[in-house]
Design a protein around this motif. Structure first.
Motif, PDB file in Angstrom:
ATOM      1  N   ALA A   1      13.336  -4.306 -17.227  1.00 20.27           N
ATOM      2  CA  ALA A   1      13.196  -2.910 -16.798  1.00 20.27           C
ATOM      3  C   ALA A   1      12.031  -2.772 -15.821  1.00 20.27           C
ATOM      4  N   VAL A   2      12.076  -1.701 -15.054  1.00 21.95           N
ATOM      5  CA  VAL A   2      11.031  -1.366 -14.084  1.00 21.95           C
ATOM      6  C   VAL A   2      10.476  -0.007 -14.490  1.00 21.95           C
ATOM      7  N   TRP A   3       9.159   0.169 -14.424  1.00 21.81           N
ATOM      8  CA  TRP A   3       8.582   1.446 -14.876  1.00 21.81           C
ATOM      9  C   TRP A   3       7.828   2.209 -13.790  1.00 21.81           C
ATOM     10  N   ALA A   4       7.882   1.735 -12.549  1.00 27.48           N
ATOM     11  CA  ALA A   4       7.240   2.473 -11.450  1.00 27.48           C
ATOM     12  C   ALA A   4       7.928   2.147 -10.139  1.00 27.48           C
ATOM     13  N   LEU A   5       7.964   3.112  -9.268  1.00 31.22           N
ATOM     14  CA  LEU A   5       8.402   2.902  -7.896  1.00 31.22           C
ATOM     15  C   LEU A   5       7.131   2.696  -7.081  1.00 31.22           C
ATOM     16  N   VAL A   6       7.066   1.577  -6.357  1.00 29.25           N
ATOM     17  CA  VAL A   6       5.888   1.270  -5.551  1.00 29.25           C
ATOM     18  C   VAL A   6       6.328   1.182  -4.096  1.00 29.25           C
ATOM     19  N   VAL A   7       5.678   1.969  -3.255  1.00 23.14           N
ATOM     20  CA  VAL A   7       6.057   2.079  -1.854  1.00 23.14           C
ATOM     21  C   VAL A   7       4.879   1.685  -0.973  1.00 23.14           C
ATOM     22  N   ASP A   8       5.149   0.836   0.018  1.00 24.62           N
ATOM     23  CA  ASP A   8       4.127   0.481   1.011  1.00 24.62           C
ATOM     24  C   ASP A   8       4.248   1.398   2.209  1.00 24.62           C
ATOM     25  N   ILE A   9       3.107   1.835   2.707  1.00 22.48           N
ATOM     26  CA  ILE A   9       3.048   2.620   3.939  1.00 22.48           C
ATOM     27  C   ILE A   9       2.337   1.749   4.962  1.00 22.48           C
ATOM     28  N   ASP A  10       3.114   1.154   5.873  1.00 27.21           N
ATOM     29  CA  ASP A  10       2.557   0.204   6.830  1.00 27.21           C
ATOM     30  C   ASP A  10       2.381   0.770   8.229  1.00 27.21           C
ATOM     31  N   GLU A  11       2.848   1.966   8.467  1.00 26.78           N
ATOM     32  CA  GLU A  11       2.767   2.549   9.802  1.00 26.78           C
ATOM     33  C   GLU A  11       1.733   3.669   9.886  1.00 26.78           C
ATOM     34  N   GLY A  12       0.793   3.689   8.961  1.00 24.85           N
ATOM     35  CA  GLY A  12      -0.202   4.753   8.964  1.00 24.85           C
ATOM     36  C   GLY A  12       0.374   6.042   8.418  1.00 24.85           C
ATOM     37  N   PHE A  13      -0.445   7.085   8.386  1.00 29.29           N
ATOM     38  CA  PHE A  13       0.006   8.370   7.881  1.00 29.29           C
ATOM     39  C   PHE A  13      -0.808   9.458   8.540  1.00 29.29           C
ATOM     40  N   THR A  14      -0.171  10.561   8.752  1.00 30.08           N
ATOM     41  CA  THR A  14      -0.792  11.682   9.439  1.00 30.08           C
ATOM     42  C   THR A  14      -1.949  12.244   8.612  1.00 30.08           C
ATOM     43  N   GLY A  15      -3.088  12.444   9.240  1.00 21.96           N
ATOM     44  CA  GLY A  15      -4.226  13.056   8.565  1.00 21.96           C
ATOM     45  C   GLY A  15      -5.051  12.115   7.718  1.00 21.96           C
ATOM     46  N   GLY A  16      -4.836  10.795   7.853  1.00 24.96           N
ATOM     47  CA  GLY A  16      -5.628   9.827   7.091  1.00 24.96           C
ATOM     48  C   GLY A  16      -5.361   9.921   5.600  1.00 24.96           C
ATOM     49  N   ALA A  17      -6.336   9.474   4.801  1.00 24.02           N
ATOM     50  CA  ALA A  17      -6.181   9.456   3.342  1.00 24.02           C
ATOM     51  C   ALA A  17      -5.979  10.859   2.783  1.00 24.02           C
ATOM     52  N   SER A  18      -6.684  11.839   3.334  1.00 27.21           N
ATOM     53  CA  SER A  18      -6.510  13.202   2.818  1.00 27.21           C
ATOM     54  C   SER A  18      -5.116  13.726   3.149  1.00 27.21           C
ATOM     55  N   GLY A  19      -4.564  13.314   4.292  1.00 30.52           N
ATOM     56  CA  GLY A  19      -3.198  13.709   4.645  1.00 30.52           C
ATOM     57  C   GLY A  19      -2.189  13.127   3.677  1.00 30.52           C
ATOM     58  N   LEU A  20      -2.395  11.874   3.266  1.00 23.13           N
ATOM     59  CA  LEU A  20      -1.507  11.254   2.291  1.00 23.13           C
ATOM     60  C   LEU A  20      -1.617  11.981   0.955  1.00 23.13           C
ATOM     61  N   SER A  21      -2.822  12.275   0.546  1.00 23.23           N
ATOM     62  CA  SER A  21      -3.044  12.986  -0.718  1.00 23.23           C
ATOM     63  C   SER A  21      -2.348  14.345  -0.709  1.00 23.23           C
TER      64      SER A  21
ATOM     65  N   THR B   1      -5.486   1.633  -0.657  1.00 27.65           N
ATOM     66  CA  THR B   1      -5.269   0.929   0.596  1.00 27.65           C
ATOM     67  C   THR B   1      -4.849  -0.501   0.289  1.00 27.65           C
ATOM     68  N   THR B   2      -4.249  -1.161   1.280  1.00 26.57           N
ATOM     69  CA  THR B   2      -3.772  -2.526   1.097  1.00 26.57           C
ATOM     70  C   THR B   2      -4.688  -3.510   1.813  1.00 26.57           C
ATOM     71  N   TRP B   3      -4.392  -4.781   1.640  1.00 26.82           N
ATOM     72  CA  TRP B   3      -5.205  -5.866   2.197  1.00 26.82           C
ATOM     73  C   TRP B   3      -5.433  -5.685   3.692  1.00 26.82           C
ATOM     74  N   SER B   4      -4.403  -5.300   4.426  1.00 27.35           N
ATOM     75  CA  SER B   4      -4.509  -5.235   5.882  1.00 27.35           C
ATOM     76  C   SER B   4      -4.900  -3.856   6.416  1.00 27.35           C
ATOM     77  N   HIS B   5      -5.348  -2.964   5.551  1.00 29.37           N
ATOM     78  CA  HIS B   5      -5.810  -1.640   5.969  1.00 29.37           C
ATOM     79  C   HIS B   5      -7.092  -1.765   6.787  1.00 29.37           C
ATOM     80  N   THR B   6      -7.161  -1.025   7.870  1.00 28.63           N
ATOM     81  CA  THR B   6      -8.389  -0.923   8.670  1.00 28.63           C
ATOM     82  C   THR B   6      -8.546   0.539   9.081  1.00 28.63           C
ATOM     83  N   PRO B   7      -9.743   0.929   9.513  1.00 34.37           N
ATOM     84  CA  PRO B   7      -9.901   2.311   9.980  1.00 34.37           C
ATOM     85  C   PRO B   7      -8.970   2.663  11.147  1.00 34.37           C
TER      86      PRO B   7
END
Length: 153
Positions: A89-109, A123-129
């Motif tokens: 069984a699987v108990w979580a859906l995990v999604v990678d966001i590799d193309e950035g997101f509008t508004g930075g971390a607060s935009g994702l939130s 953030t993931t291993w390859s995250h940069t500002p």
């Protein structure tokens, strides 16, 4: 509530140890910065329950107190092969966001709050500002049997 988790030491490691995380441990583990030599060496986790028949006891070598040698015996930890046929069984859906997101971390939130679902983001291993990358984990209220996972995904 706690969930079973398969913990792996490195992306290419074919086996992992079985643990159990509650919600606080999930947040602690996912939001703690890891240090690894490279992306492939970083520790990983899989939000899965392993089939009982796919679980083995880990064997380790210990000094034999009655001889000048070592003996192999169970360590008390459970391990499993990291493969689809081991998953019950699987108990979580995990999604990678590799193309950035509008508004930075607060935009994702804000975007996650707008859909009204509980999620843990990091953030993931390859995250940069300059190249924002994140992972979002959505724990389920109940496990999804592996047979139904393609429909959920």
């Amino acid at each position: 509530m706690s969930w079973p988790v398969l913990l792996v030491k490195g992306v290419k490691n074919p086996t992992g140890t079985i643990g159990s995380w509650d919600f606080d441990e999930l947040i602690r583990r996912l939001t703690r910065q890891q240090h690894a030599a490279n992306k492939l060496a970083a520790a990983g986790w899989l939000p899965v329950r392993i089939k009982n028949e796919a679980i083995e006891g880990e064997l380790r070598f210990y000094p034999d107190p009655d001889a000048d040698t070592w003996t192999q015996r169970p360590s008390g930890r459970q391990i499993a092969k990291r493969r689809a046929s081991s998953v019950a069984a699987v108990w979580a859906l995990v999604v990678d966001i590799d193309e950035g997101f509008t508004g930075g971390a607060s935009g994702l939130s804000e975007a996650l709050k707008a859909i009204g679902k509980s999620a843990i983001t990091h953030t993931t291993w390859s995250h940069t500002p300059r190249q924002l990358k994140a992972r979002v984990a959505f724990p389920f209220d109940c496990e999804c049997p592996v047979e139904k996972w393609p429909d959920v995904w």
